[in-house]
Design an enzyme around this catalytic site. Structure first.
Site, PDB file in Angstrom:
ATOM      1  N   TYR A 151       6.512   7.363  18.102  1.00 56.85           N
ATOM      2  CA  TYR A 151       6.757   7.278  16.598  1.00 56.85           C
ATOM      3  C   TYR A 151       8.055   8.424  16.280  1.00 56.85           C
ATOM      4  CZ  TYR A 151       5.890   7.957  11.583  1.00 56.85           C
ATOM      5  OH  TYR A 151       5.627   8.025  10.331  1.00 56.85           O
ATOM      6  N   ASN A 165      10.354   0.164   4.141  1.00 58.06           N
ATOM      7  CA  ASN A 165       9.470   1.135   4.353  1.00 58.06           C
ATOM      8  C   ASN A 165       8.282   0.880   5.470  1.00 58.06           C
ATOM      9  OD1 ASN A 165       7.553   2.960   3.009  1.00 58.06           O
ATOM     10  ND2 ASN A 165       6.585   0.890   2.809  1.00 58.06           N
ATOM     11  N   SER A 202       0.781  -1.193   0.067  1.00 60.19           N
ATOM     12  CA  SER A 202      -0.077  -0.105  -0.126  1.00 60.19           C
ATOM     13  C   SER A 202       0.799   1.334  -0.088  1.00 60.19           C
ATOM     14  CB  SER A 202      -0.721  -0.010   1.366  1.00 60.19           C
ATOM     15  OG  SER A 202      -0.123   0.018   2.479  1.00 60.19           O
ATOM     16  N   ASP A 256       6.053 -10.361   8.941  1.00 62.10           N
ATOM     17  CA  ASP A 256       5.852  -9.380  10.030  1.00 62.10           C
ATOM     18  C   ASP A 256       7.148  -8.818  10.391  1.00 62.10           C
ATOM     19  OD1 ASP A 256       5.683  -7.845  12.386  1.00 62.10           O
ATOM     20  OD2 ASP A 256       4.275  -9.239  13.258  1.00 62.10           O
ATOM     21  N   ILE A 274       3.101   4.308   0.066  1.00 65.52           N
ATOM     22  CA  ILE A 274       4.529   4.828  -0.449  1.00 65.52           C
ATOM     23  C   ILE A 274       5.252   3.523  -0.901  1.00 65.52           C
ATOM     24  CG2 ILE A 274       6.859   5.673   0.456  1.00 65.52           C
ATOM     25  CD1 ILE A 274       5.163   7.656   2.378  1.00 65.52           C
ATOM     26  N   LYS A 331      11.377   6.874  14.963  1.00 68.60           N
ATOM     27  CA  LYS A 331      11.940   7.592  13.434  1.00 68.60           C
ATOM     28  C   LYS A 331      13.219   8.172  13.585  1.00 68.60           C
ATOM     29  CE  LYS A 331       8.848   6.074  10.462  1.00 68.60           C
ATOM     30  NZ  LYS A 331       9.153   5.162   9.602  1.00 68.60           N
ATOM     31  N   THR A 362      -1.754   8.812   2.030  1.00 62.66           N
ATOM     32  CA  THR A 362      -1.828   7.182   1.993  1.00 62.66           C
ATOM     33  C   THR A 362      -2.786   6.849   3.106  1.00 62.66           C
ATOM     34  OG1 THR A 362      -0.063   7.029   3.787  1.00 62.66           O
ATOM     35  CG2 THR A 362       0.725   7.445   1.589  1.00 62.66           C
TER      36      THR A 362
HETATM   37  P1  NAD Z   1       0.826   2.527   4.766  1.00 58.95           P
HETATM   38  O1  NAD Z   1       0.054   2.281   6.040  1.00 58.95           O
HETATM   39  O2  NAD Z   1      -0.045   2.438   3.299  1.00 58.95           O
HETATM   40  O3  NAD Z   1       2.026   1.779   4.528  1.00 58.95           O
HETATM   41  C1  NAD Z   1       2.730   0.997   5.861  1.00 58.95           C
HETATM   42  C2  NAD Z   1       2.770  -0.441   5.472  1.00 58.95           C
HETATM   43  O4  NAD Z   1       3.537  -1.105   6.262  1.00 58.95           O
HETATM   44  C3  NAD Z   1       1.407  -1.172   5.289  1.00 58.95           C
HETATM   45  O5  NAD Z   1       1.317  -1.722   4.069  1.00 58.95           O
HETATM   46  C4  NAD Z   1       1.398  -1.847   6.366  1.00 58.95           C
HETATM   47  O6  NAD Z   1       0.815  -3.411   6.245  1.00 58.95           O
HETATM   48  C5  NAD Z   1       2.953  -2.267   6.625  1.00 58.95           C
HETATM   49  N1  NAD Z   1       3.256  -2.734   7.744  1.00 58.95           N
HETATM   50  C6  NAD Z   1       3.111  -2.300   9.094  1.00 58.95           C
HETATM   51  N2  NAD Z   1       3.333  -3.139  10.257  1.00 58.95           N
HETATM   52  C7  NAD Z   1       3.972  -4.000   9.647  1.00 58.95           C
HETATM   53  C8  NAD Z   1       4.728  -5.227  10.206  1.00 58.95           C
HETATM   54  N3  NAD Z   1       4.879  -5.571  11.506  1.00 58.95           N
HETATM   55  N4  NAD Z   1       5.389  -5.895   9.204  1.00 58.95           N
HETATM   56  C9  NAD Z   1       5.214  -5.864   7.977  1.00 58.95           C
HETATM   57  N5  NAD Z   1       4.747  -4.566   7.369  1.00 58.95           N
HETATM   58  C10 NAD Z   1       4.012  -3.859   8.162  1.00 58.95           C
HETATM   59  O7  NAD Z   1       1.309   4.009   5.078  1.00 58.95           O
HETATM   60  P2  NAD Z   1       2.499   4.684   4.346  1.00 58.95           P
HETATM   61  O8  NAD Z   1       2.184   6.032   4.416  1.00 58.95           O
HETATM   62  O9  NAD Z   1       2.421   4.298   2.829  1.00 58.95           O
HETATM   63  O10 NAD Z   1       3.689   4.359   5.151  1.00 58.95           O
HETATM   64  C11 NAD Z   1       5.039   4.057   4.666  1.00 58.95           C
HETATM   65  C12 NAD Z   1       6.262   4.520   5.471  1.00 58.95           C
HETATM   66  O11 NAD Z   1       6.157   5.858   5.473  1.00 58.95           O
HETATM   67  C13 NAD Z   1       6.164   4.247   7.082  1.00 58.95           C
HETATM   68  O12 NAD Z   1       7.196   3.993   7.516  1.00 58.95           O
HETATM   69  C14 NAD Z   1       5.528   5.582   7.540  1.00 58.95           C
HETATM   70  O13 NAD Z   1       6.007   5.756   8.922  1.00 58.95           O
HETATM   71  C15 NAD Z   1       6.337   6.468   6.315  1.00 58.95           C
HETATM   72  N6  NAD Z   1       5.703   7.851   6.536  1.00 58.95           N
HETATM   73  C16 NAD Z   1       4.650   7.984   6.047  1.00 58.95           C
HETATM   74  C17 NAD Z   1       3.949   9.295   6.149  1.00 58.95           C
HETATM   75  C18 NAD Z   1       2.664   9.720   5.587  1.00 58.95           C
HETATM   76  O14 NAD Z   1       2.207  10.870   6.020  1.00 58.95           O
HETATM   77  N7  NAD Z   1       1.778   8.821   4.991  1.00 58.95           N
HETATM   78  C19 NAD Z   1       5.003  10.384   6.620  1.00 58.95           C
HETATM   79  C20 NAD Z   1       6.172  10.163   6.983  1.00 58.95           C
HETATM   80  C21 NAD Z   1       6.673   8.623   6.792  1.00 58.95           C
END
Ligand code: NAD
Length: 258
Positions: free
Chosen positions: A156, A86, A16, A59, A18, A160, A191
């Protein structure tokens, strides 16, 4: 020939947001992609749209899962050349309500998961170390929360910041190999994770979705949400041969927020 043809890129959380955007862009440039995450159906929905992909239920908080992921990815698509760590997640609450369990959960998925993923793939990333022509990359998707503080997300932010520290230390340790190690630090990106954050603000404050989104967007001097494709473009560049001297960096894609 595209720079990524014959490269095997492993992406966690690839089902999903990013992670999926990174998978699509690198696959378009010719890479073979392993998608890892907890929801096999979501991984497979992305994988079927890519020419050469393998999905692996993982996981990232579990060491045995990460070791199995590295072995199965190698078996399916050959040794891993690049790791995009990611997978992550964010929960919000005031600091005085943060339990030890929710602190640990944030550290587990965002920081320990990144460590376990990278360590499991390290033998592949460092193979033929003397061959400097190898293109080997680690890119961690950290966050602007890895370089500045935000209220109500202490675990968080701490996790990070840890990811950025891990990246800087690894870059120093492996500087004499073809491996570069960097973090991309997105601001607020449109996202599913952000949808969850907005739903949380609505539930806790009674604001509308529009008001909640505006509350987040105002952190970004450009006053907009970032698209997942913009993060993928930064990752693509860091993975390119042109970025071989860029290592140990935390690169913000955040409209000037940091
Ligand atoms: P998202 O929820 O679509 O993606 C996160 C993904 O990580 C999901 O597919 C989820 O199933 C997977 N995941 C969570 N826990 C897991 C585990 N224990 N084992 C395996 N997979 C696991 O959200 P996103 O925004 O695409 O997030 C991706 C990355 O970007 C994350 O690290 C998030 O912290 C970072 N991020 C997101 C934002 C934002 O605003 N969306 C901003 C800064 C950083």
């Amino acid at each position: 020939m595209a720079a990524y043809t014959d490269k095997h890129v492993l992406i966690t959380g690839g089902g999903s947001g990013i992670g999926a955007a990174i998978a699509r862009l690198l696959a378009k440039e010719g890479a073979r992609i392993t998608l890892a995450g907890r929801r096999l159906d979501a991984l497979q929905a992305v994988a079927v749209t890519l020419p050469h992909a393998f999905s692996c239920h993982t996981d990232v908080t579990r060491e045995d899962d990460c070791l199995r992921l590295a072995a199965r990815a190698r078996e399916a698509l050959g040794p891993v050349d690049m790791v995009i760590a990611n997978a992550g997640g964010a929960d919000s609450q005031p600091f005085n309500r943060v339990s030890a369990a929710s602190w640990q959960a944030a550290i587990d998925v965002n920081l320990t998961g990144t460590f376990l993923t990278i360590r499991a793939c390290l033998p592949d990333l460092l193979r033929n170390e003397a061959d400097n022509s190898g293109l080997r990359r680690i890119v961690c998707i950290a966050s602007t929360a890895g370089v500045k503080g935000y209220a109500y997300v202490v675990p968080y932010v701490a996790a990070k910041h840890g990811v950025v520290g891990l990246v800087r230390a690894l870059a120093a340790e492996y500087a004499r190999t073809p491996l570069t190690v960097n973090a991309v630090c997105p601001g607020y990106v449109a996202t599913p994770l952000l949808e969850k954050t907005i739903a949380n603000i609505i539930a806790k404050t009674g604001r509308t979705a529009e008001q909640a989104t505006l509350e987040l967007v105002k952190n970004n001097p450009q006053q907009r949400l970032i698209e997942p494709d913009e993060i993928a473009a930064a990752v693509l560049w860091l993975c390119s041969p042109a970025a071989r001297s860029v290592t140990g960096q935390a690169i913000a894609v955040a409209g000037g927020e940091t």
